[in-house]
Write an enzyme that holds these catalytic residues in place. Structure first.
Site, short mmCIF file in Angstrom:
data_model
loop_
_atom_site.label_atom_id
_atom_site.label_comp_id
_atom_site.label_asym_id
_atom_site.label_seq_id
_atom_site.Cartn_x
_atom_site.Cartn_y
_atom_site.Cartn_z
N ASP A 1 127.05 43.49 -42.43
CA ASP A 1 127.33 44.47 -43.48
C ASP A 1 128.72 44.36 -44.09
OD1 ASP A 1 124.85 45.66 -43.80
OD2 ASP A 1 125.11 46.90 -42.02
N ASP B 1 118.28 45.09 -46.64
CA ASP B 1 119.57 45.69 -46.99
C ASP B 1 120.62 44.63 -47.32
OD1 ASP B 1 117.91 46.92 -45.06
OD2 ASP B 1 119.41 48.40 -44.53
N GLY C 1 106.78 40.40 -40.81
CA GLY C 1 107.56 41.52 -41.29
C GLY C 1 107.42 42.70 -40.34
N THR D 1 109.23 46.73 -39.30
CA THR D 1 110.19 47.74 -39.75
C THR D 1 111.18 48.08 -38.65
OG1 THR D 1 110.38 49.71 -41.11
CG2 THR D 1 109.09 49.95 -39.09
N ARG E 1 114.40 53.74 -48.70
CA ARG E 1 115.71 53.14 -48.97
C ARG E 1 115.64 51.62 -48.96
NH1 ARG E 1 118.45 55.99 -45.79
NH2 ARG E 1 119.28 54.63 -44.18
N TRP F 1 117.02 49.23 -51.77
CA TRP F 1 117.91 48.06 -51.62
C TRP F 1 117.30 46.86 -52.35
CZ3 TRP F 1 122.06 50.28 -50.70
CH2 TRP F 1 122.35 51.07 -49.58
N1 GLY Z 1 121.82 49.54 -44.38
C1 GLY Z 1 121.39 50.50 -43.42
C2 GLY Z 1 120.66 51.65 -44.02
O1 GLY Z 1 120.33 51.64 -45.19
O2 GLY Z 1 120.43 52.59 -43.27
#
Ligand code: GLY
Length: 388
Positions: A101, A161, A219, A221, A233, A237
């Site tokens: 990140d 993300d 894939g 989660t 979310r 992203w």
């Molecule tokens: N990048 C981590 C989240 O969106 O929780």
């Protein structure tokens, strides 16, 4: 299905009110959050103080830079500069940087500092963060490993993300002339865009590879409701990440992914517009919302509108404005007694029968929700040069 055409347009009075409140609210936080950061999410409406750890601290510094851009007020710049020094220390001393990140952390804090004020510490820190990010690239599979010790089998995967971490690499190549950062970003992007998008235009959160052969496996989660669902979310992203990829590459694939992920996101919104935390849930549901997913998507639409022409560009901007208005009216904090954040009704993580998380920051402000809400506001007010 929500009819976007029927939503009211954003007007300048609402935008100005939103701006006034955000500046006031951010100002009132400076005493507690200059030498400390805001924690990832609020607890009962209010943010605990945090050291510079986790993937989220860059958003608070980014919020300060956005306020500086809106107001020109030096108090925001001074507070943000203090935090840039902290980010330099963090990367030099390798404090909680063993993950991907680096973009979330270093783009809205240090790249912003350098772009806005020529801050050399910000530039150095962001380049070191880019080095750290490329060191996580796995040749076998062609992706940047998100989490955990490099090469660990149970972590041999990418996550959607990461699309928001790639602009740091494109920036590093622009800044240094060294092409290897952008090359890694392109390779990761190629792998990720091929695998995370499903045929119905929803997305996987994470994707595993075989560590020995590099073959894509499956894939799965982490934060969505289940492996085959669309975590709101994560989908967001995908929207913003593909728009930013287009900004750097101007390639059809990124725009195609933007169109498809955005189409899915918008066509799965509930009638009152604020998404539930996973698109498995539709109205009516008692499940919590994730307002941050909408804020992120609005930013993606506004970014894409800069790279499209004619009617499509106008429509994207108009729709983004309508969505922003709903976000403001339904989720913006308007009473400092209720919260010291900007955007209510976010969900950091929601435990389900199938995912791997615990409940965290459920129906609370979270710091990236605040940040992207304010970024959207700035984008709607002026022609903004992204920190990403
Ligand atoms: N990048 C981590 C989240 O969106 O929780």
């Amino acid at each position: 299905m929500l009819d976007l055409e029927k939503l009211a347009d954003l007007d300048s009075a609402a935008l100005n009110d939103a701006e006034k409140y955000a500046l006031m609210q951010t100002t009132s936080c400076l005493d507690r959050f200059t030498n400390f950061f805001k924690y990832s999410h609020a607890e009962n409406g209010f943010y605990p103080q945090s050291e510079n750890v986790e993937w989220t601290t860059g958003f608070w510094t980014g919020q300060l830079w956005l306020c500086y851009e809106l107001s020109g007020d030096e108090k925001f710049r001074k507070a943000a500069e203090c935090q840039v020094d902290s980010f330099y220390k963090r990367i030099i001393e390798k404090i909680d940087v063993e993950h991907h990140d680096m973009g979330f952390l270093y783009s809205p804090s240090c790249v912003a500092a350098y772009k806005l004020t020529g801050n050399e510490t910000g530039r150095k820190a962001a380049l070191l963060a880019a080095d750290n990010l490329v060191s996580r690239f796995q040749q076998k599979g062609g992706f940047i490993q998100a989490w955990g010790p490099l090469g660990a089998e149970d972590n041999y995967r990418l996550i959607i993300d990461c699309l928001l971490n790639l602009p740091l690499l494109f920036w590093a190549t622009e800044e240094t002339g060294d092409g290897h950062y952008a090359e890694i970003a392109k390779k990761h992007l190629e792998t990720a865009l091929k695998l995370v998008l499903r045929s119905d235009d929803s997305t996987y959160h994470t994707y595993y590879f075989d560590k020995t052969t590099g073959e894509p496996l499956r894939g799965v989660t982490a934060q969505g409701n289940r492996d085959g669902s669309a975590w709101a979310r994560g989908q967001a992203w995908g929207v913003y990440g593909s728009a930013l990829a287009y900004r750097y590459l101007k390639n059809d694939k990124s725009m195609d992914v933007f169109n498809r992920t955005t189409g899915y996101f918008l066509s799965h919104l509930p009638d009152d517009v604020i998404p539930y935390w996973d698109f498995d849930f539709t109205n009516p549901s008692t499940e919590p919302r994730d307002s941050s997913a909408l804020a992120i998507t609005i930013c993606g639409m506004l970014e894409a509108s800069r790279w499209t022409n004619g009617e499509k560009s106008v429509l994207l901007r108009q729709e983004a404005g309508k969505l922003f208005r709903q976000l403001y009216e339904r989720c913006a904090v308007t009473d400092p007694q209720v919260s010291d954040g900007l955007l209510l009704h976010g969900t950091y993580a929601r435990k389900s029968k199938w995912n791997t998380c615990r409940n965290r920051g459920v129906d609370e402000c979270n710091i990236w929700g605040d940040y992207y809400y304010l970024e959207a506001l700035v984008r709607l007010k002026k022609d903004w040069d992204p920190y990403w």
